[in-house]
Scaffold this motif. Structure first.
Motif, PDB file in Angstrom:
ATOM      1  N   MET A 121      -3.912   5.653   1.125  1.00  0.00           N
ATOM      2  CA  MET A 121      -3.126   4.593   0.493  1.00  0.00           C
ATOM      3  C   MET A 121      -3.924   3.916  -0.618  1.00  0.00           C
ATOM      4  O   MET A 121      -5.136   4.095  -0.725  1.00  0.00           O
ATOM      5  N   ASN A 180       0.226  -0.242  -4.658  1.00  0.00           N
ATOM      6  CA  ASN A 180       0.824   1.065  -4.946  1.00  0.00           C
ATOM      7  C   ASN A 180       2.319   0.986  -5.257  1.00  0.00           C
ATOM      8  O   ASN A 180       2.816   1.686  -6.114  1.00  0.00           O
ATOM      9  N   VAL A 227       1.610   9.421   5.641  1.00  0.00           N
ATOM     10  CA  VAL A 227       0.872   9.004   4.438  1.00  0.00           C
ATOM     11  C   VAL A 227      -0.586   8.732   4.824  1.00  0.00           C
ATOM     12  O   VAL A 227      -0.935   7.614   5.166  1.00  0.00           O
ATOM     13  N   ASN A 276      -5.074   5.338   5.552  1.00  0.00           N
ATOM     14  CA  ASN A 276      -3.970   4.499   5.992  1.00  0.00           C
ATOM     15  C   ASN A 276      -3.771   4.717   7.483  1.00  0.00           C
ATOM     16  O   ASN A 276      -3.701   5.848   7.942  1.00  0.00           O
ATOM     17  N   SER A 322       0.889   4.268   8.879  1.00  0.00           N
ATOM     18  CA  SER A 322       1.846   5.388   8.844  1.00  0.00           C
ATOM     19  C   SER A 322       1.062   6.668   8.575  1.00  0.00           C
ATOM     20  O   SER A 322       1.428   7.478   7.737  1.00  0.00           O
ATOM     21  N   TYR A 331       0.823  -1.206   0.000  1.00  0.00           N
ATOM     22  CA  TYR A 331       0.000   0.000   0.000  1.00  0.00           C
ATOM     23  C   TYR A 331       0.861   1.262   0.000  1.00  0.00           C
ATOM     24  O   TYR A 331       0.493   2.264  -0.571  1.00  0.00           O
ATOM     25  N   THR A 332       1.986   1.205   0.720  1.00  0.00           N
ATOM     26  CA  THR A 332       2.816   2.406   0.879  1.00  0.00           C
ATOM     27  C   THR A 332       4.286   2.087   0.589  1.00  0.00           C
ATOM     28  O   THR A 332       4.704   0.930   0.600  1.00  0.00           O
ATOM     29  N   GLU A 333       5.041   3.150   0.351  1.00  0.00           N
ATOM     30  CA  GLU A 333       6.449   3.014  -0.022  1.00  0.00           C
ATOM     31  C   GLU A 333       7.279   2.385   1.092  1.00  0.00           C
ATOM     32  O   GLU A 333       8.208   1.622   0.863  1.00  0.00           O
ATOM     33  N   LYS A 334       6.899   2.727   2.313  1.00  0.00           N
ATOM     34  CA  LYS A 334       7.669   2.313   3.480  1.00  0.00           C
ATOM     35  C   LYS A 334       7.670   0.793   3.685  1.00  0.00           C
ATOM     36  O   LYS A 334       8.629   0.231   4.210  1.00  0.00           O
TER      37      LYS A 334
END
Ligand SMILES: [Zn+2]
Ligand SMILES: [Zn+2]
Ligand SMILES: [Zn+2]
Ligand SMILES: [Zn+2]
Ligand SMILES: [Zn+2]
Length: 496
Positions: free
Chosen positions: A483, A487, A480, A473, A476, A436-439
């Motif tokens: 989400m 992604n 962010v 989301n 985080s 879902y997220t870059e992290k």
């Protein structure tokens, strides 16, 4: 949930015979033969540009299926969604003065809607009032660190569930997960609300922070909720566009959808909810195809592909499998047989649908040329539990969509990932992982590397074929707030 529908007998209608043909044709020819950039109509219309479009009713669709057999439509009622600035009943915007007088946690646009909701809200309200007002519950959130604030909210849900003697529904949890508090310092005094999207609250301009970066997406989130409220879920129409040559995916989903629909009237009018729903079903085959084009040199000529989907969920991966014909089979003319195997501990396909879904309906031309899509559901099973004694199961690619491998809470409190990771790495084939997220992606890779020796075929990056439907989301939320499914993407492979 499954509704049988007899379509009118209309005989086969080919896409070229659609109405409004001359205009469509002209634009199509433009795309293929003319590279000058003087016609605005050939630029894809992205989802944010569609924010103000009215909902496109099914009757306005200009694409007619070329088969006239029985079709199954699945109408899932959208779940309730809580947002602190929207009326719990009708999702209209309302400010804090319209909050429930007792708990102050939910809002209503009018006395009428407050009264209407009272029977459903009563029990929860009592516990919320006790926890959040009497015990100063939410006031204790002020100045907690982002991690502390998250733990605080999770604990609060546990307390409320204990008080109620039942577990909370998802929308009820959202009351606690996304309360009307400043997103930065978590206080509730003198809150301001973004006048544009009216979805984010902050105590001062400084704590507004990077909101502008998210404002469009908040507007989209709100608009989708609103259309969904009035019109329910939509099943977007899918054109039949068979490619004679192998189709190399364009730069992103917007371009791909524009090409698929050949800039048709339906395409030009698609509202953001319909467009987001389309992206939601399209991201699964397209992300798979993207990964195959990145990891198989012979993807253009391969006659069969077998895909294992691990951690599948009925509502995301499994209910509209025809998309695999439109956005996979039709793009690979050499492909004869596509095998899809869905496995997941949470995968539950209603018994009456198993047979119907597994027999993916394909167009007459594909059928007569002997092409096929075979589907297997390994319901309520973990990937490493599946018998593989024959060694016959050799997929070409394994997909894990938004698995959150880094989490050690696993399934039912058991951390089952290590065994699954070991199994898919042992196959030494490309494994696609999204998040879902870059992290999350680097954390996922780290988790895999702690179990098996792997190489990274595709470094973590933004997935050009991610879904476009925003959701809030939690993990985080300080950095962010919204989400999207699929992604970010990476491809790894167990070392030989
Ligand atoms: Zn209302
Ligand atoms: Zn209340
Ligand atoms: Zn603040
Ligand atoms: Zn805004
Ligand atoms: Zn076909």
């Amino acid at each position: 949930m499954g509704r049988k529908k007899n379509k009118n007998k209309m005989g086969p209608i080919l896409p070229e015979k659609k109405s409004g043909i001359s205009g469509e044709k002209l634009i199509k020819d433009d795309i293929e033969s003319n590279n000058s950039l003087n016609s605005s109509s050939k630029y894809p219309i992205d989802i944010i540009s569609r924010l103000s479009y009215p909902f496109i009713k099914p009757s306005e669709k200009d694409i007619i299926s070329e088969d006239d057999e029985e079709e199954y439509e699945f109408n899932f009622r959208p779940r309730l969604v809580f947002s602190c600035n929207l009326c719990l009943v009708c999702l209209k915007f309302c400010d804090s003065s319209a909050s429930c007088e007792a708990c102050g946690m939910v809002s209503y646009c009018s006395v009428k809607h407050r009264q209407e909701n009272l029977p459903q809200h009563k029990d929860l309200c009592k516990v919320l009032t006790e926890v959040c007002k009497t015990n100063k519950g939410l006031l204790l959130a002020k100045d907690l660190s982002p991690d502390q604030y998250r733990t605080f909210r999770v604990k609060l849900i546990e307390t409320i569930e204990k008080g109620l003697g039942r577990s909370l529904d998802l929308w009820e949890k959202e009351i606690i997960l996304y309360p009307r508090l400043c997103r930065k310092c978590h206080q509730r005094e003198g809150l301001l609300c973004c006048p544009k999207c009216r979805m984010d609250v902050y105590c001062c301009e400084e704590h507004r922070g990077d909101h502008d970066q998210w404002c469009d997406q908040y507007q989209l989130f709100r608009r989708i909720l609103s259309i969904q409220k009035s019109h329910g879920n939509v099943v977007p129409e899918l054109p039949n566009r068979r490619h004679k040559e192998p189709y190399t995916l364009p730069q992103n989903l917007d371009h791909q959808i524009a090409e698929l629909f050949e800039f048709s009237q339906y395409y030009k009018k698609m509202d953001c909810h319909t467009y987001a729903s389309l992206s939601h079903i399209a991201t699964v085959p397209l992300t798979t195809l993207f990964a195959i084009q990145k990891s198989y040199e012979n993807w253009k000529t391969k006659k069969d592909f077998s895909v294992d989907i691990i951690g599948a969920e009925f509502h995301f991966d499994c209910w509209n499998l025809r998309i695999w014909e439109k956005m996979f089979l039709h793009y690979l003319p050499a492909l004869n047989s596509l095998t899809l195997t869905f496995t997941g501990p949470e995968l539950q396909v209603p018994q009456v649908l198993v047979e119907i879904l597994a027999k993916v309906k394909i167009c007459t031309q594909c059928r007569t040329s002997g092409r096929s899509i075979s589907v297997t559901f390994n319901q309520e099973k973990l990937y490493h539990e599946i018998d593989d004694l024959t060694g016959l199961n050799r997929p070409d690619v394994i997909c894990l969509f938004n698995p959150g491998l880094y989490r050690e809470t696993g399934f039912n409190g058991r951390d089952t990932w290590p065994l699954t990771i070991r199994k898919f790495c042992k196959k030494k084939i490309p494994v696609v992982i999204t998040s879902y997220t870059e992290k999350e992606i680097p954390q996922d890779i780290q988790r895999i590397k702690s179990v098996s020796d792997v190489e990274v075929i595709l470094e973590p990056q933004k997935n050009p074929f991610a879904a476009l439907k925003p959701d809030r989301n939690f993990v985080s939320d300080d950095t962010v707030p919204l989400m999207y499914k699929n992604n970010f993407i990476t491809i790894i492979q167990g070392k030989i």
